[in-house]
Scaffold this motif. Structure first.
Motif, PDB file in Angstrom:
ATOM      1  N   ARG A  34      15.144  14.271 -53.565  1.00  0.00           N
ATOM      2  CA  ARG A  34      14.398  14.897 -52.860  1.00  0.00           C
ATOM      3  C   ARG A  34      13.053  15.542 -53.401  1.00  0.00           C
ATOM      4  NH1 ARG A  34      19.053  18.607 -50.102  1.00  0.00           N
ATOM      5  NH2 ARG A  34      19.871  17.107 -48.581  1.00  0.00           N
ATOM      6  N   PRO A  35      12.093  15.676 -52.658  1.00  0.00           N
ATOM      7  CA  PRO A  35      10.942  16.149 -53.081  1.00  0.00           C
ATOM      8  C   PRO A  35      11.054  17.762 -53.348  1.00  0.00           C
ATOM      9  CG  PRO A  35      10.795  15.505 -50.899  1.00  0.00           C
ATOM     10  CD  PRO A  35      11.964  14.954 -51.353  1.00  0.00           C
ATOM     11  N   SER A  36      10.405  18.513 -54.317  1.00  0.00           N
ATOM     12  CA  SER A  36      10.842  20.039 -54.658  1.00  0.00           C
ATOM     13  C   SER A  36      10.097  20.765 -53.322  1.00  0.00           C
ATOM     14  CB  SER A  36      10.453  20.284 -56.040  1.00  0.00           C
ATOM     15  OG  SER A  36       8.880  20.092 -55.914  1.00  0.00           O
ATOM     16  N   LEU A  37      10.481  21.921 -53.482  1.00  0.00           N
ATOM     17  CA  LEU A  37      10.123  22.973 -52.285  1.00  0.00           C
ATOM     18  C   LEU A  37       8.506  22.972 -52.870  1.00  0.00           C
ATOM     19  CD1 LEU A  37      10.358  24.595 -50.190  1.00  0.00           C
ATOM     20  CD2 LEU A  37      10.783  26.548 -51.797  1.00  0.00           C
ATOM     21  N   GLY A  38       7.960  23.145 -53.970  1.00  0.00           N
ATOM     22  CA  GLY A  38       6.613  23.255 -54.352  1.00  0.00           C
ATOM     23  C   GLY A  38       5.991  22.096 -53.735  1.00  0.00           C
ATOM     24  N   ALA A  39       6.424  20.820 -54.114  1.00  0.00           N
ATOM     25  CA  ALA A  39       5.942  19.288 -53.548  1.00  0.00           C
ATOM     26  C   ALA A  39       5.437  19.566 -52.142  1.00  0.00           C
ATOM     27  CB  ALA A  39       6.882  18.364 -53.870  1.00  0.00           C
ATOM     28  N   LYS A  40       6.722  19.720 -51.416  1.00  0.00           N
ATOM     29  CA  LYS A  40       6.397  19.795 -49.883  1.00  0.00           C
ATOM     30  C   LYS A  40       5.381  20.787 -49.342  1.00  0.00           C
ATOM     31  CE  LYS A  40      11.637  19.176 -48.621  1.00  0.00           C
ATOM     32  NZ  LYS A  40      12.638  19.765 -48.437  1.00  0.00           N
ATOM     33  N   ARG A  41       5.401  22.221 -49.994  1.00  0.00           N
ATOM     34  CA  ARG A  41       4.381  22.944 -49.836  1.00  0.00           C
ATOM     35  C   ARG A  41       2.917  22.472 -50.157  1.00  0.00           C
ATOM     36  NH1 ARG A  41       7.454  28.369 -51.882  1.00  0.00           N
ATOM     37  NH2 ARG A  41       8.568  28.695 -49.905  1.00  0.00           N
ATOM     38  N   ARG A  42       2.716  21.805 -51.274  1.00  0.00           N
ATOM     39  CA  ARG A  42       1.534  21.151 -51.585  1.00  0.00           C
ATOM     40  C   ARG A  42       0.982  20.268 -50.557  1.00  0.00           C
ATOM     41  NH1 ARG A  42       3.668  21.826 -56.724  1.00  0.00           N
ATOM     42  NH2 ARG A  42       4.613  19.568 -56.657  1.00  0.00           N
ATOM     43  N   ARG A  43       2.087  19.245 -50.182  1.00  0.00           N
ATOM     44  CA  ARG A  43       1.728  18.127 -49.070  1.00  0.00           C
ATOM     45  C   ARG A  43       1.201  18.965 -47.951  1.00  0.00           C
ATOM     46  NH1 ARG A  43       5.089  16.262 -45.220  1.00  0.00           N
ATOM     47  NH2 ARG A  43       4.611  14.482 -44.301  1.00  0.00           N
ATOM     48  N   MET A  44       1.981  20.082 -47.253  1.00  0.00           N
ATOM     49  CA  MET A  44       1.692  20.516 -46.320  1.00  0.00           C
ATOM     50  C   MET A  44       0.359  21.359 -46.070  1.00  0.00           C
ATOM     51  SD  MET A  44       4.024  19.595 -44.223  1.00  0.00           S
ATOM     52  CE  MET A  44       3.345  20.465 -42.635  1.00  0.00           C
ATOM     53  N   ASP A  45      -0.035  21.930 -47.431  1.00  0.00           N
ATOM     54  CA  ASP A  45      -1.335  22.634 -47.667  1.00  0.00           C
ATOM     55  C   ASP A  45      -2.555  21.611 -47.481  1.00  0.00           C
ATOM     56  OD1 ASP A  45      -0.230  24.851 -47.764  1.00  0.00           O
ATOM     57  OD2 ASP A  45      -0.367  25.078 -50.112  1.00  0.00           O
ATOM     58  N   GLU A  46      -2.171  20.455 -48.010  1.00  0.00           N
ATOM     59  CA  GLU A  46      -3.189  19.125 -48.189  1.00  0.00           C
ATOM     60  C   GLU A  46      -3.409  18.827 -46.712  1.00  0.00           C
ATOM     61  OE1 GLU A  46      -6.176  16.875 -49.185  1.00  0.00           O
ATOM     62  OE2 GLU A  46      -5.169  18.587 -50.559  1.00  0.00           O
ATOM     63  N   LYS A  47      -2.530  18.698 -46.033  1.00  0.00           N
ATOM     64  CA  LYS A  47      -2.483  18.114 -44.390  1.00  0.00           C
ATOM     65  C   LYS A  47      -3.189  19.102 -43.869  1.00  0.00           C
ATOM     66  CE  LYS A  47       1.064  16.313 -42.594  1.00  0.00           C
ATOM     67  NZ  LYS A  47       1.104  14.845 -42.216  1.00  0.00           N
ATOM     68  N   THR A  48      -2.903  20.400 -43.992  1.00  0.00           N
ATOM     69  CA  THR A  48      -3.918  21.472 -43.189  1.00  0.00           C
ATOM     70  C   THR A  48      -5.267  21.509 -43.479  1.00  0.00           C
ATOM     71  OG1 THR A  48      -1.466  22.902 -43.335  1.00  0.00           O
ATOM     72  CG2 THR A  48      -3.642  24.052 -42.783  1.00  0.00           C
ATOM     73  N   LYS A  49      -5.463  21.425 -44.858  1.00  0.00           N
ATOM     74  CA  LYS A  49      -7.162  21.493 -45.236  1.00  0.00           C
ATOM     75  C   LYS A  49      -7.577  19.992 -44.573  1.00  0.00           C
ATOM     76  CE  LYS A  49      -6.336  23.561 -49.687  1.00  0.00           C
ATOM     77  NZ  LYS A  49      -6.233  23.322 -51.214  1.00  0.00           N
TER      78      LYS A  49
END
Length: 147
Positions: free
Chosen positions: A118-133
């Motif tokens: 599974r992706p780590s919590l940090g990886a999920k957050r980075r992905r969502m931040d990138e999508k938001t930007k």
């Protein structure tokens, strides 16, 4: 994932064939050879009896070997290879044996078991931040709003 070409060649060189399970017959070949084609039986038909072969392998390897052989496998569980690419009997014989070795090496190969992660919590957050930007960049591409 199957073996890469050079890995397959290396694995095939380590395969030892069981001579008792091999039958070779020679027949007239079509193709290059000039008058030699009409006079000398240079093509090789190699029959490999999988059921009686003593190569290192279990029933799973034998099943995979027959599946790899496809239409070259007979109902009796033999593999029949025809080699007629070369003008000499010896080269055709080696060609058929090399093709059989490669087939056995490929049948022996097992892909490593994949362990799902599974992706780590940090990886999920980075992905969502990138999508938001990225979404903000696209949103700002529209026409400017009138004040």
């Amino acid at each position: 994932m199957s073996l890469r070409e050079d890995d397959l060649d290396r694995a095939a060189r380590n395969v030892r064939l069981d001579e008792a399970a091999i039958e070779e017959s020679y027949l007239l070949a079509s193709g290059p050879g000039g008058q030699n084609v009409n006079k000398v039986s240079t093509a090789v038909r190699l029959r490999f009896r999988v059921a009686v072969a003593q190569f290192v392998g279990d029933d799973e390897t034998r099943r995979r070997l027959l599946a790899l052989a496809g239409s070259r496998a007979t109902a009796e569980g033999d593999i029949v290879l025809l080699a007629d690419r070369f003008r000499s009997r010896e080269r055709n014989r080696e060609d058929a044996r090399d093709r059989l070795r490669r087939m056995i090496a490929e049948a022996r190969h097992r892909d490593p078991l994949r362990r799902p992660t599974r992706p780590s919590l940090g990886a999920k957050r980075r992905r969502m931040d990138e999508k938001t930007k990225r979404g903000a960049i696209k949103r700002n591409r529209g026409r400017p709003m009138a004040d």
